[in-house]
Design a protein around this motif. Structure first.
Motif, PDB file in Angstrom:
ATOM      1  N   ALA A   1       5.487   3.298 -12.571  1.00  0.00           N
ATOM      2  CA  ALA A   1       6.533   2.871 -11.645  1.00  0.00           C
ATOM      3  C   ALA A   1       6.015   1.804 -10.689  1.00  0.00           C
ATOM      4  CB  ALA A   1       7.049   4.076 -10.862  1.00  0.00           C
ATOM      5  N   LEU A   2       4.786   1.951 -10.235  1.00  0.00           N
ATOM      6  CA  LEU A   2       4.195   0.963  -9.326  1.00  0.00           C
ATOM      7  C   LEU A   2       4.163  -0.420  -9.967  1.00  0.00           C
ATOM      8  CD1 LEU A   2       1.286   1.350  -6.904  1.00  0.00           C
ATOM      9  CD2 LEU A   2       1.054  -0.402  -8.652  1.00  0.00           C
ATOM     10  N   VAL A   3       3.769  -0.476 -11.232  1.00  0.00           N
ATOM     11  CA  VAL A   3       3.678  -1.770 -11.936  1.00  0.00           C
ATOM     12  C   VAL A   3       5.064  -2.322 -12.242  1.00  0.00           C
ATOM     13  CG1 VAL A   3       2.949  -2.875 -14.083  1.00  0.00           C
ATOM     14  CG2 VAL A   3       1.406  -1.290 -12.907  1.00  0.00           C
ATOM     15  N   GLU A   4       5.944  -1.480 -12.747  1.00  0.00           N
ATOM     16  CA  GLU A   4       7.276  -1.937 -13.148  1.00  0.00           C
ATOM     17  C   GLU A   4       8.069  -2.496 -11.970  1.00  0.00           C
ATOM     18  OE1 GLU A   4       8.999  -1.977 -16.280  1.00  0.00           O
ATOM     19  OE2 GLU A   4       6.890  -1.915 -16.898  1.00  0.00           O
ATOM     20  N   LEU A   5       7.935  -1.867 -10.809  1.00  0.00           N
ATOM     21  CA  LEU A   5       8.718  -2.270  -9.647  1.00  0.00           C
ATOM     22  C   LEU A   5       7.923  -3.102  -8.646  1.00  0.00           C
ATOM     23  CD1 LEU A   5      10.657   1.067  -9.031  1.00  0.00           C
ATOM     24  CD2 LEU A   5      11.417  -0.951 -10.287  1.00  0.00           C
ATOM     25  N   LYS A   6       6.675  -3.422  -9.015  1.00  0.00           N
ATOM     26  CA  LYS A   6       5.804  -4.237  -8.152  1.00  0.00           C
ATOM     27  C   LYS A   6       5.741  -3.659  -6.739  1.00  0.00           C
ATOM     28  CE  LYS A   6       6.577  -8.520 -10.744  1.00  0.00           C
ATOM     29  NZ  LYS A   6       7.308  -7.875 -11.856  1.00  0.00           N
ATOM     30  N   LEU A   7       5.440  -2.364  -6.658  1.00  0.00           N
ATOM     31  CA  LEU A   7       5.385  -1.674  -5.374  1.00  0.00           C
ATOM     32  C   LEU A   7       4.075  -1.969  -4.653  1.00  0.00           C
ATOM     33  CD1 LEU A   7       6.722   1.821  -6.488  1.00  0.00           C
ATOM     34  CD2 LEU A   7       8.016  -0.031  -5.414  1.00  0.00           C
ATOM     35  N   PRO A   8       4.091  -1.891  -3.340  1.00  0.00           N
ATOM     36  CA  PRO A   8       2.843  -2.058  -2.589  1.00  0.00           C
ATOM     37  C   PRO A   8       1.987  -0.803  -2.701  1.00  0.00           C
ATOM     38  CG  PRO A   8       4.613  -1.480  -1.101  1.00  0.00           C
ATOM     39  CD  PRO A   8       5.242  -1.637  -2.455  1.00  0.00           C
ATOM     40  N   GLY A   9       0.717  -0.950  -2.412  1.00  0.00           N
ATOM     41  CA  GLY A   9      -0.154   0.208  -2.355  1.00  0.00           C
ATOM     42  C   GLY A   9      -1.021   0.372  -3.583  1.00  0.00           C
ATOM     43  N   ARG A  10      -1.786   1.434  -3.573  1.00  0.00           N
ATOM     44  CA  ARG A  10      -2.792   1.671  -4.597  1.00  0.00           C
ATOM     45  C   ARG A  10      -2.761   3.133  -5.006  1.00  0.00           C
ATOM     46  NH1 ARG A  10      -9.140   1.429  -3.096  1.00  0.00           N
ATOM     47  NH2 ARG A  10     -10.044   1.799  -5.143  1.00  0.00           N
ATOM     48  N   ILE A  11      -2.879   3.373  -6.290  1.00  0.00           N
ATOM     49  CA  ILE A  11      -2.907   4.735  -6.824  1.00  0.00           C
ATOM     50  C   ILE A  11      -4.228   4.922  -7.560  1.00  0.00           C
ATOM     51  CG2 ILE A  11      -1.851   6.362  -8.422  1.00  0.00           C
ATOM     52  CD1 ILE A  11       0.817   4.946  -7.864  1.00  0.00           C
ATOM     53  N   ARG A  12      -4.929   6.016  -7.243  1.00  0.00           N
ATOM     54  CA  ARG A  12      -6.231   6.295  -7.857  1.00  0.00           C
ATOM     55  C   ARG A  12      -6.212   7.658  -8.535  1.00  0.00           C
ATOM     56  NH1 ARG A  12     -10.415   6.695  -3.343  1.00  0.00           N
ATOM     57  NH2 ARG A  12     -11.887   7.025  -5.058  1.00  0.00           N
ATOM     58  N   ILE A  13      -7.064   7.780  -9.542  1.00  0.00           N
ATOM     59  CA  ILE A  13      -7.389   9.098 -10.072  1.00  0.00           C
ATOM     60  C   ILE A  13      -8.899   9.246  -9.989  1.00  0.00           C
ATOM     61  CG2 ILE A  13      -7.392   8.306 -12.490  1.00  0.00           C
ATOM     62  CD1 ILE A  13      -6.391  11.210 -13.173  1.00  0.00           C
ATOM     63  N   LEU A  14      -9.326  10.346  -9.400  1.00  0.00           N
ATOM     64  CA  LEU A  14     -10.743  10.585  -9.145  1.00  0.00           C
ATOM     65  C   LEU A  14     -11.174  11.846  -9.890  1.00  0.00           C
ATOM     66  CD1 LEU A  14     -13.358   9.940  -7.476  1.00  0.00           C
ATOM     67  CD2 LEU A  14     -12.413  11.434  -5.691  1.00  0.00           C
ATOM     68  N   GLY A  15     -12.165  11.707 -10.754  1.00  0.00           N
ATOM     69  CA  GLY A  15     -12.724  12.857 -11.443  1.00  0.00           C
ATOM     70  C   GLY A  15     -13.582  13.671 -10.497  1.00  0.00           C
ATOM     71  N   THR A  16     -13.218  14.945 -10.325  1.00  0.00           N
ATOM     72  CA  THR A  16     -13.902  15.791  -9.339  1.00  0.00           C
ATOM     73  C   THR A  16     -14.557  16.976 -10.059  1.00  0.00           C
ATOM     74  OG1 THR A  16     -11.859  17.033  -8.889  1.00  0.00           O
ATOM     75  CG2 THR A  16     -12.316  15.113  -7.510  1.00  0.00           C
ATOM     76  N   PRO A  17     -15.796  16.832 -10.489  1.00  0.00           N
ATOM     77  CA  PRO A  17     -16.470  17.912 -11.217  1.00  0.00           C
ATOM     78  C   PRO A  17     -16.848  19.068 -10.303  1.00  0.00           C
ATOM     79  CG  PRO A  17     -17.989  16.107 -10.802  1.00  0.00           C
ATOM     80  CD  PRO A  17     -16.638  15.639 -10.341  1.00  0.00           C
ATOM     81  N   ALA A  18     -17.248  20.164 -10.940  1.00  0.00           N
ATOM     82  CA  ALA A  18     -17.939  21.267 -10.256  1.00  0.00           C
ATOM     83  C   ALA A  18     -17.115  21.911  -9.146  1.00  0.00           C
ATOM     84  CB  ALA A  18     -19.284  20.785  -9.709  1.00  0.00           C
ATOM     85  N   GLU A  19     -15.848  22.230  -9.429  1.00  0.00           N
ATOM     86  CA  GLU A  19     -15.067  22.958  -8.434  1.00  0.00           C
ATOM     87  C   GLU A  19     -15.436  24.434  -8.419  1.00  0.00           C
ATOM     88  OE1 GLU A  19     -12.189  25.513  -6.666  1.00  0.00           O
ATOM     89  OE2 GLU A  19     -12.509  25.432  -8.835  1.00  0.00           O
TER      90      GLU A  19
END
Length: 413
Positions: A117-135
């Protein structure tokens, strides 16, 4: 945000996640479940997820933030950012009995839906995915915080993830809910205790030995007796990991693993000090030396009212009834609690159908985490999380309200 615009976001998110659901099931969910890995050793899951994201055109920083099994991928530029936390470690002996294969699936799906959706609508901001091991052990998120993965925190509108729970666990709260927005967990101190004594023949000359097993047994007894004098919402639990080599040798080394939990860090610290005194007293009584080795402390998980209400609203729009928040915390802990003390955080829960009485950290729940029904629940949850992330990027009022809620003091005694 105007309703038509948000409907458009929802349509884009749902369509993208639905189109990827089959590949997420086959290429991520089932494969992670079939290849369980322990804390900081999640090499298969790390490579699998990184390659999957790269196959969809995302740049992935592998072994990010000084951890071999963490990864980081983002899209967008400028403005606020939202971070999806992705867990994928398992438990010793019983694999994905906490359903982290489903956590990984829901976080990846949410990231991909929001990114589309961010790309299609050229929205502002940043979306990340962070791998969080060892919970499960090791406090991977605490390590990532120390290594700068959430810096600068003021740029982060929220960190987002969700955890599977057995349906009957959620139904205890009242009506038949398919999820919970405001999951609350306890703070936890985790530590190992090593006792060192002196070997001797247990029959021939026991008087020449210093029995490290006696110190471990005495510690277990001391702490077990202390449980009578702790509050109902506090927990203390431990095992003897190493107790000796043979019955005719007085052990010169033993090792224990302990966890103490309470609703706040302050109360958990007091409980830890009492447990520590039990260990030291046992060493003194048996003539052993003792070393107490702490792993990262898990802070209590804080629920953000603004984020929870938005998620409940977004899930209702796709026909899901989600409970807003708990009155009392579940007596479990997560290193996502540490994140919730750093930035506004959402840690919800989604219901996985199981037989009555099936609990987390059991082989039966590991089986349930591999079902189609479990995958479908994770996918539905991912749609709500993706919409929550987009709402934070495009709606200034929601982003400000989430930070205002974050800055409120804990109301837990």
């Amino acid at each position: 945000m105007a309703s038509p615009t948000f409907n458009q976001l929802r349509d884009l998110v749902n369509a993208r996640i639905d189109s990827l659901s089959l590949s997420l099931h086959q290429d991520i969910n089932k494969k992670i479940h079939a290849n369980p890995e322990l804390a900081f050793k999640e090499f298969f899951a790390h490579d699998l997820i990184s390659s999957y994201l790269e196959s969809l055109g995302f740049k992935v920083q592998r072994s990010s933030h000084e951890l071999e099994t963490s990864f980081d991928s983002s899209i967008g530029a400028g403005g606020r950012q939202v971070v999806f936390c992705c867990e994928y470690d398992a438990l010793p002996g019983i694999g994905h009995a906490c359903g982290h294969n489903l956590i990984a699936t829901s976080s990846i799906a949410a990231f991909l839906g929001a990114a589309h959706a961010l790309v299609e609508l050229k929205l502002p901001g940043r979306i990340r995915i962070l791998g969080t091991p060892a919970e499960e052990s090791g406090g991977g998120k605490a390590v990532l915080i120390d290594n700068g993965a959430f810096n600068p925190p003021e740029d982060i509108a929220a960190a987002i993830m969700a955890h599977p729970l057995a349906t009957h666990s959620l139904n205890r709260i009242g009506a038949e809910y398919s999820g919970l927005a405001g999951l609350i967990f306890l703070a936890s101190y985790k530590f190992r205790v090593e006792f060192r004594g002196k070997n001797a023949h247990a029959a021939g000359e026991p008087w020449n030995g210093v029995n490290a097993l006696d110190a471990a047994v005495q510690t277990y007894t001391n702490i077990s007796m202390m449980r009578q004098q702790i509050r109902p919402d506090e927990r203390m639990h431990g095992i003897i990991e190493s107790g000796g080599q043979a019955s005719n040798i007085i052990p010169d080394y033993t090792r224990m693993s302990w966890g103490v939990r309470a609703p706040t860090l302050e109360r958990a610290e007091k409980l830890f000090q009492r447990a520590k005194a039990c260990c030291e007293a046992s060493a003194l009584a048996t003539g052993c030396t003792v070393e107490i080795i702490q792993t990262p402390t898990y802070a209590n998980l804080r629920a953000n009212e603004t984020l929870c209400k938005a998620y409940v609203e977004d899930m209702a729009a796709i026909g899901e009834q989600v409970h807003l928040h708990q009155d009392k915390p579940f007596t479990a802990s997560t290193d996502m609690g540490n994140v919730s003390h750093l930035v506004p955080s959402f840690h919800g829960a989604f219901a996985v159908p199981t037989a009555p009485g099936v609990a987390l950290h059991s082989p039966q729940f590991a089986t349930a985490a591999a079902t189609h029904e479990g995958h479908d629940a994770a996918i539905k949850c991912s749609k709500g999380m993706a919409l929550l992330a987009l709402r934070l990027l495009v709606d200034e009022d929601t982003a400000k309200a989430a930070w205002a809620d974050f800055e409120l003091p804990d109301d837990i005694e």
